[in-house]
Design a protein around this motif. Structure first.
Motif, PDB file in Angstrom:
ATOM      1  N   ARG A  41      -7.381  -7.770   2.193  1.00 53.38           N
ATOM      2  CA  ARG A  41      -6.181  -7.043   1.751  1.00 53.38           C
ATOM      3  C   ARG A  41      -6.205  -5.565   2.149  1.00 53.38           C
ATOM      4  O   ARG A  41      -5.185  -5.022   2.554  1.00 53.38           O
ATOM      5  CB  ARG A  41      -6.089  -7.110   0.229  1.00 53.38           C
ATOM      6  N   ALA A  42      -7.354  -4.935   2.016  1.00 56.26           N
ATOM      7  CA  ALA A  42      -7.422  -3.488   2.229  1.00 56.26           C
ATOM      8  C   ALA A  42      -7.247  -3.120   3.695  1.00 56.26           C
ATOM      9  O   ALA A  42      -6.615  -2.106   4.013  1.00 56.26           O
ATOM     10  CB  ALA A  42      -8.745  -2.944   1.704  1.00 56.26           C
ATOM     11  N   THR A  43      -7.773  -3.960   4.596  1.00 58.06           N
ATOM     12  CA  THR A  43      -7.784  -3.599   6.022  1.00 58.06           C
ATOM     13  C   THR A  43      -6.822  -4.432   6.867  1.00 58.06           C
ATOM     14  O   THR A  43      -6.519  -4.077   8.002  1.00 58.06           O
ATOM     15  CB  THR A  43      -9.198  -3.824   6.595  1.00 58.06           C
TER      16      THR A  43
ATOM     17  N   ARG B 145      -9.854  -9.357  -3.208  1.00 61.66           N
ATOM     18  CA  ARG B 145     -10.272  -8.822  -1.905  1.00 61.66           C
ATOM     19  C   ARG B 145      -9.546  -9.487  -0.739  1.00 61.66           C
ATOM     20  O   ARG B 145      -9.223  -8.837   0.254  1.00 61.66           O
ATOM     21  CB  ARG B 145     -11.788  -9.000  -1.763  1.00 61.66           C
TER      22      ARG B 145
ATOM     23  N   ARG C 286       0.852  -1.213   0.000  1.00 57.88           N
ATOM     24  CA  ARG C 286       0.000   0.000   0.000  1.00 57.88           C
ATOM     25  C   ARG C 286       0.875   1.247   0.000  1.00 57.88           C
ATOM     26  O   ARG C 286       0.659   2.183  -0.762  1.00 57.88           O
ATOM     27  CB  ARG C 286      -0.918   0.006   1.222  1.00 57.88           C
TER      28      ARG C 286
END
Ligand SMILES: Cc1cc2nc3c(=O)[nH]c(=O)nc-3n(C[C@H](O)[C@H](O)[C@H](O)COP(=O)(O)OP(=O)(O)OC[C@H]3O[C@@H](n4cnc5c(N)ncnc54)[C@H](O)[C@@H]3O)c2cc1C
Length: 346
Positions: A148-150, A177, A43
């Motif tokens: 993945r995002a959090t 995801r 990220r």
């Protein structure tokens, strides 16, 4: 916690087609915490993430992957028995066939027909792997994943995964995801082997055991170059390149061809039959790609580029559509392309 990065990795060595360009960087994670650190780094650097298992269902573009490749390596197995059911929690990094061999050896029924499928446990739910009358959906209880995002860990019951023939939400609505970190299975202690596939039932004969079914599945698969073999160029594939089309019952009713009714009222046709009868043959060479000499449904890499394989897949798709009006759907996952699969294959 730091992340050990290898930069400029040639992905040809990491895919069973032996095709594809370089990845900007690759790293390994062996537990969810390491994974979170790797995801955070991606990220921070604005890198797209590719989760890589055994690379046996991947078509990587010639441009490669301009981002981070993460390999999840936990290969542990935990077993809890309740009655005649063995509940297994298996790390996503274990080799799929190693798991099948272990369960067959321990007298646990449920995975024996899935012997010889390449790849890792974490990828098995992605397309609900199946072969010779078994699908992994029949034994999966739940999937452990990290968003993945959090970076949040989650336990997803099998009923929510949208499992279908060679499909799941992980391949569709949830693509990119989650990273799957473990899969939970329920297998039958001392259960009988599954023998739904006529060719297999005939080969195994009387008094089948889990071990004899595994042995015959491996033998049948080897005859079609459907097990990985470093000295067999016909196994440089991603397995079946197209799924068997699911169509409405009356489709092509006047054509004499194999057809199997499915539970949802549709009919499954044979992609191999369609390709064969549309005029393509085993062993055909198309530049740096080709058709396996042992299985018309397996496209093989012959040194590349990937563009040759994509061109061959597009030619086959157009040929089958012209002959039978059916658009074949590719089974592997395409990565690193700036066009959609339908734009690439026409
Ligand atoms: C010779 C041969 C025979 C085959 N036979 C069969 C068969 O009989 N039946 C069948 O169903 N398939 C078959 N396949 C296809 C393939 O082996 C399976 O789909 C397998 O499950 C892919 O596993 P992999 O670890 O190699 O996944 P990869 O190819 O590395 O990845 C496939 C996809 O899963 C994703 N992925 C992988 N691991 C994870 C994870 N931990 N978390 C989230 N996403 C992940 C990747 O990002 C990618 O989108 C065959 C392939 C070959 C080469």
């Amino acid at each position: 916690m730091t992340v050990a990065l290898t930069e400029g990795v040639d992905l040809r060595g990491w895919t069973t087609l032996h095709l594809g360009g370089p990845a900007a960087a690759m790293t390994e994670a062996s537990d969810p915490d390491q994974l979170r650190v790797a995801l955070a780094l991606a990220r921070e650097r604005d890198w797209p993430v590719l989760v890589l298992g055994g690379g046996s269902n991947l078509v990587v573009s010639d441009a490669g992957w301009d981002g981070l490749v993460i390999r999840y390596t936990d290969a542990t197995i935990e077993r809890t028995d309740r009655g005649d059911v063995a509940h297994l929690r298996v790390g996503a990094g274990l080799g799929w066939d190693a798991l099948v061999a272990r369960t067959v050896g321990a007298g646990l029924a449920g995975l024996e027909c899935l012997s010889g499928i390449p790849g890792r446990v974490g990828a098995a739910p992605i397309q609900n792997v199946g072969a010779y009358g078994q699908e992994v959906v029949q034994t999966i209880e739940a999937v452990e994943a990290v968003e993945r995002a959090t970076g949040e860990g989650t336990l997803i019951p099998a009923s929510e995964c949208g499992f279908a023939y060679r499909d799941s939400k992980f391949k569709g609505a949830w693509r990119d995801r989650y990273v799957i970190t473990a899969v939970r299975f329920a297998l039958t202690i001392g259960g009988a082997p599954t023998l739904r596939y006529p060719e297999l039932a005939k080969a195994v004969g009387e008094a089948p055991t889990l071990a004899s079914v595994r042995e015959h599945v491996l033998r049948i698969r080897a005859g079609k170059s459907m097990v990985l073999d470093p000295v067999d160029p016909n196994s440089r594939s991603a397995g079946s390149f197209f799924t068997n089309p699911l169509v409405a019952p009356g489709t092509l009713a006047d054509v004499d061809m194999p057809r199997w009714p499915t539970d949802d009222g549709r009919v499954k046709l044979s992609a191999a039959w369609l390709i064969d009868h549309a005029g393509f043959a085993k062993g055909e060479v198309h530049g740096g790609a080709g058709i396996s000499a042992n299985h018309v449904l397996a496209l093989i890499g012959r040194g590349g580029p990937t563009a040759d394989l994509v061109a061959l897949a597009a030619t086959i798709r157009a040929g089958v559509r012209e002959a039978y009006g059916i658009t074949l759907v590719p089974e592997p996952v395409f990565v690193g392309f700036d066009r959609t699969v339908d734009e690439l294959l026409g």
